[in-house]
Write a protein that holds these residues in place. Structure first.
Motif, PDB file in Angstrom:
ATOM      1  N   TRP A 323     -10.033  -0.362   6.063  1.00 13.74           N
ATOM      2  CA  TRP A 323      -9.515  -0.312   7.430  1.00 13.74           C
ATOM      3  C   TRP A 323      -8.598   0.894   7.641  1.00 13.74           C
ATOM      4  CZ3 TRP A 323     -12.143  -2.715  10.810  1.00 13.74           C
ATOM      5  CH2 TRP A 323     -12.835  -3.879  10.449  1.00 13.74           C
ATOM      6  N   LEU A 324      -7.847   1.289   6.623  1.00 12.26           N
ATOM      7  CA  LEU A 324      -7.073   2.527   6.735  1.00 12.26           C
ATOM      8  C   LEU A 324      -8.003   3.727   6.919  1.00 12.26           C
ATOM      9  CD1 LEU A 324      -4.338   2.008   3.977  1.00 12.26           C
ATOM     10  CD2 LEU A 324      -3.952   2.152   6.444  1.00 12.26           C
ATOM     11  N   TYR A 325      -9.085   3.725   6.141  1.00 18.55           N
ATOM     12  CA  TYR A 325     -10.074   4.808   6.222  1.00 18.55           C
ATOM     13  C   TYR A 325     -10.787   4.774   7.574  1.00 18.55           C
ATOM     14  CZ  TYR A 325     -14.209   7.522   4.745  1.00 18.55           C
ATOM     15  OH  TYR A 325     -15.212   8.443   4.646  1.00 18.55           O
ATOM     16  N   PHE A 326     -11.205   3.601   7.990  1.00 20.11           N
ATOM     17  CA  PHE A 326     -11.933   3.422   9.247  1.00 20.11           C
ATOM     18  C   PHE A 326     -11.099   3.918  10.430  1.00 20.11           C
ATOM     19  CE2 PHE A 326     -13.401   0.956  12.889  1.00 20.11           C
ATOM     20  CZ  PHE A 326     -14.783   0.926  12.728  1.00 20.11           C
ATOM     21  N   LEU A 327      -9.838   3.514  10.489  1.00 20.59           N
ATOM     22  CA  LEU A 327      -8.981   3.870  11.628  1.00 20.59           C
ATOM     23  C   LEU A 327      -8.565   5.342  11.581  1.00 20.59           C
ATOM     24  CD1 LEU A 327      -6.735   0.674  11.855  1.00 20.59           C
ATOM     25  CD2 LEU A 327      -8.565   1.365  13.414  1.00 20.59           C
ATOM     26  N   MET A 393      -8.431  15.174   4.217  1.00 15.92           N
ATOM     27  CA  MET A 393      -8.542  14.646   5.572  1.00 15.92           C
ATOM     28  C   MET A 393      -7.191  14.633   6.278  1.00 15.92           C
ATOM     29  SD  MET A 393     -11.279  11.529   4.965  1.00 15.92           S
ATOM     30  CE  MET A 393     -11.205  10.966   6.670  1.00 15.92           C
ATOM     31  N   ALA A 394      -6.155  14.188   5.575  1.00 14.73           N
ATOM     32  CA  ALA A 394      -4.817  14.151   6.181  1.00 14.73           C
ATOM     33  C   ALA A 394      -4.339  15.553   6.552  1.00 14.73           C
ATOM     34  CB  ALA A 394      -3.834  13.492   5.217  1.00 14.73           C
ATOM     35  N   ALA A 395      -4.605  16.531   5.677  1.00 18.30           N
ATOM     36  CA  ALA A 395      -4.183  17.906   5.950  1.00 18.30           C
ATOM     37  C   ALA A 395      -4.907  18.490   7.157  1.00 18.30           C
ATOM     38  CB  ALA A 395      -4.433  18.768   4.718  1.00 18.30           C
ATOM     39  N   LEU A 396      -6.120  18.032   7.426  1.00 18.58           N
ATOM     40  CA  LEU A 396      -6.896  18.548   8.555  1.00 18.58           C
ATOM     41  C   LEU A 396      -6.539  17.864   9.872  1.00 18.58           C
ATOM     42  CD1 LEU A 396     -10.315  18.693   6.700  1.00 18.58           C
ATOM     43  CD2 LEU A 396      -9.150  20.669   7.701  1.00 18.58           C
ATOM     44  N   MET A 397      -5.979  16.660   9.803  1.00 15.71           N
ATOM     45  CA  MET A 397      -5.643  15.932  11.032  1.00 15.71           C
ATOM     46  C   MET A 397      -4.419  16.521  11.720  1.00 15.71           C
ATOM     47  SD  MET A 397      -6.240  12.009   9.812  1.00 15.71           S
ATOM     48  CE  MET A 397      -7.768  11.527   8.985  1.00 15.71           C
ATOM     49  N   LEU A 505      -1.859   7.308   8.839  1.00 13.06           N
ATOM     50  CA  LEU A 505      -2.717   6.299   8.204  1.00 13.06           C
ATOM     51  C   LEU A 505      -3.454   6.885   7.001  1.00 13.06           C
ATOM     52  CD1 LEU A 505      -4.287   4.517  11.323  1.00 13.06           C
ATOM     53  CD2 LEU A 505      -2.550   3.609   9.774  1.00 13.06           C
ATOM     54  N   CYS A 506      -3.940   8.105   7.137  1.00 12.00           N
ATOM     55  CA  CYS A 506      -4.675   8.729   6.036  1.00 12.00           C
ATOM     56  C   CYS A 506      -3.735   9.046   4.871  1.00 12.00           C
ATOM     57  CB  CYS A 506      -5.364   9.999   6.526  1.00 12.00           C
ATOM     58  SG  CYS A 506      -6.730  10.529   5.476  1.00 12.00           S
ATOM     59  N   THR A 507      -2.499   9.413   5.181  1.00 18.66           N
ATOM     60  CA  THR A 507      -1.503   9.636   4.126  1.00 18.66           C
ATOM     61  C   THR A 507      -1.234   8.335   3.372  1.00 18.66           C
ATOM     62  OG1 THR A 507      -0.482  11.383   5.473  1.00 18.66           O
ATOM     63  CG2 THR A 507       0.814  10.477   3.648  1.00 18.66           C
ATOM     64  N   ALA A 508      -1.150   7.234   4.125  1.00 18.84           N
ATOM     65  CA  ALA A 508      -0.953   5.917   3.486  1.00 18.84           C
ATOM     66  C   ALA A 508      -2.158   5.548   2.628  1.00 18.84           C
ATOM     67  CB  ALA A 508      -0.728   4.856   4.561  1.00 18.84           C
ATOM     68  N   LEU A 509      -3.368   5.893   3.088  1.00 12.36           N
ATOM     69  CA  LEU A 509      -4.579   5.622   2.308  1.00 12.36           C
ATOM     70  C   LEU A 509      -4.551   6.386   0.991  1.00 12.36           C
ATOM     71  CD1 LEU A 509      -7.461   4.525   1.951  1.00 12.36           C
ATOM     72  CD2 LEU A 509      -8.283   6.478   3.304  1.00 12.36           C
ATOM     73  N   TYR A 510      -4.124   7.643   1.041  1.00 15.31           N
ATOM     74  CA  TYR A 510      -4.030   8.427  -0.198  1.00 15.31           C
ATOM     75  C   TYR A 510      -3.013   7.803  -1.155  1.00 15.31           C
ATOM     76  CZ  TYR A 510      -2.529  11.980  -3.464  1.00 15.31           C
ATOM     77  OH  TYR A 510      -2.174  12.631  -4.611  1.00 15.31           O
ATOM     78  N   ALA A 511      -1.864   7.390  -0.610  1.00 18.06           N
ATOM     79  CA  ALA A 511      -0.829   6.797  -1.458  1.00 18.06           C
ATOM     80  C   ALA A 511      -1.354   5.533  -2.142  1.00 18.06           C
ATOM     81  CB  ALA A 511       0.408   6.475  -0.627  1.00 18.06           C
TER      82      ALA A 511
END
Length: 525
Positions: A323-327, A393-397, A505-511
């Protein structure tokens, strides 16, 4: 008997050509305003047509299931057939009163679903035929999907005047969207097959270097045509010819490899090379044994490095990481796609005469955005490093969020620059996400998993697109058109904030994923 490397590269060339023509929905902004007038529909209804193409992706998982039972060429042909029917019927009956709005919606959804089938075939070809370089080849192939809008716009501009006089701009694009994918798919079908790995397991560097050079040249040609072809005296026909030549150039790679393989076979069949040499046999067996040991060790290291659990089916939706990835995907790449779908109305509201320049610009920069991950993957892998997909992905957002906020400025140069940034980041995130799915959830169920993930696209397209259409319609004050920078000011503000949330959200997914990986590697085996 193992297949030759030339056949593997021929399958990659086929995937590249398929991806080039597999974005017919990307040219929708070019003719959307004319379609709106032809059918007498509102901006909200037009937005639902843009959503219809994405809605077809809700059933994209059918393609993943079909790929488990059908040859990949059949999967690709099925996708092209859906597009032929979806766009072909619209072309034939667009001017007829009998073609109602709901017909357009269903036909566009069918064509959108066909895109999923072709994408699935291309992704699986790259993953299975280049297992050790799958991240590179998938990114390489998908980079050409970013070129679709530019390709169709160039071909449409170069069509004979008689065709342009007979058909409206809308019908010209509908005809190209219907016919071109089927023709290219039928041409490439013989190359779309999964091949056994060759006996020579050395990594071939030269073909990748050549492919990168060709791809960069193709992107440069596309950008040149988007920004200033006429200023340097290059006609539309000449630009199209140059683009087609560059798209055909990758075919030289498997041809050269095939020639080398033929020469090697001829040398091996010469009598002097048939003399039995015990020492050479022993050396060959020793080398083969070493290669086997190295390959086994590499697979073991890859398994330990990924440390991932193969996840599929309903289990996928029970994981917080999903869901973190999806959102985060929906709040970034999908948001970028909605922006690109609205370029026609954005250009019109800013007083630009032709939206095709903006569309071509976003397509060309989207191409480079999709290409960038493959180049980085290739050269970082050679150095022994591997960048996490979620970090990428986070760096590109973050730059995407900034670009949306910059669009609040009513300046044409800012519009062009922000469009280039959004196109680049959207393309890069879309490309990275393909391998991020396998990085997070494994490769065993990839065909189904990734089609479940991209189901966020129709959902985001509906929510963000409807919001943009509603605010546009409110700015039109009962009319059919809204003029001025205020038409999309509130929309850009909301999109920028949403993209910032996606970054978090993507940063949280990486963590989370990085923490789980460290935990798995710290557990004694």
């Amino acid at each position: 008997m193992s297949s030759s490397s030339s056949a593997h590269w021929l399958s990659l060339v086929g995937s590249v050509w398929l991806q080039t023509i597999n974005g017919p929905n990307a040219d929708f902004p070019v003719y959307s305003s004319q379609l709106k007038e032809t059918k007498g529909i509102s901006q909200v209804q037009l937005n639902f047509l843009a959503f219809a193409s994405d809605a077809g992706k809700l059933f994209g998982w059918f393609a993943g299931v079909a790929a488990l039972h059908l040859p990949l060429w059949a999967v690709a042909v099925t996708g092209a057939a859906f597009g032929l029917v979806g766009y072909g019927v619209q072309f034939l009956f667009l001017d007829k009163a009998g073609l109602a709005y709901w017909h357009l919606f269903l036909l566009t959804s069918l064509a959108g679903n066909g895109i999923c089938w072709t994408n699935t075939a291309c992704y699986l070809l790259c993953i299975r035929n280049f297992p050790s370089d799958s991240r590179v080849t998938v990114s390489l192939a998908t980079s050409y999907l970013g070129l679709s809008a530019k390709f169709y716009a160039t071909v449409a501009d170069a069509m004979p005047r008689a065709a342009k006089a007979r058909y409206s701009t809308t019908k010209v694009y509908l005809l190209l969207n219907a016919v071109v994918p089927m023709l290219v798919t039928l041409v490439t079908a013989p190359a779309l097959r999964v091949l056994e790995l060759g006996d020579d397991r050395k990594r071939t560097e030269a073909p990748f270097h050549a492919m990168f050079a060709i791809t960069v040249s193709t992107g440069a040609c596309a950008i040149l045509g988007s920004i200033g072809a006429m200023s340097i005296g290059l006609s539309t026909t000449e630009h199209m010819a140059a683009l087609l030549v560059l798209l055909a150039t990758p075919l030289l790679i498997p041809l050269v490899l095939r020639a080398k393989e033929s020469m090697a076979t001829i040398r091996e069949t010469k009598p002097e090379n048939r003399v039995h040499d015990l020492d050479s046999d022993e050396a060959f067996e020793t080398a083969a044994s070493v290669l086997d040991d190295l390959e086994e060790e590499e697979h073991h290291e890859q398994a330990e490095e990924s440390g991932r659990e193969e996840v599929g089916g309903l289990r996928l939706t029970r994981r917080p990481d999903f869901w973190l990835y999806f959102l985060s995907y929906m709040f970034s790449a999908t948001l970028g796609l909605v922006f690109l779908n609205n370029l026609g109305q954005i250009a019109e509201s800013r007083g630009l005469a032709d939206a095709s320049t903006l569309v071509s610009l976003s397509s060309s920069f989207g191409f480079f955005g999709r290409l960038l991950p493959s180049i980085l993957d290739y050269y970082t892998a050679k150095s022994g490093y591997s960048v996490s997909r979620t970090v990428s992905m986070a760096a590109l957002m973050a730059p995407m969020s900034g670009a949306f906020f910059l669009l609040l400025q009513p300046n044409d140069m800012v519009l062009y620059a922000s469009t280039a940034v959004v196109g680049t980041c959207t393309g890069a995130i879309t490309s990275v996400a393909v391998t991020a799915t396998s990085e997070l959830f494994g490769t065993k169920h990839f065909g189904v998993n990734h089609n479940v993930v991209v189901a966020n696209i129709p959902l985001g397209s509906l929510c963000f697109g409807y919001l943009a259409a509603f605010m546009y319609q409110r700015g039109a004050r009962g009319g059919s058109r809204c003029l001025g920078a205020a038409c999309y000011r509130g929309t850009f503000l909301l999109w920028g904030a949403t993209c910032a949330v996606g970054t978090a959200l993507c940063t949280a997914l990486y963590a989370r994923s990085h923490g789980e990986k460290l935990h798995r590697t710290s557990v004694p085996r």
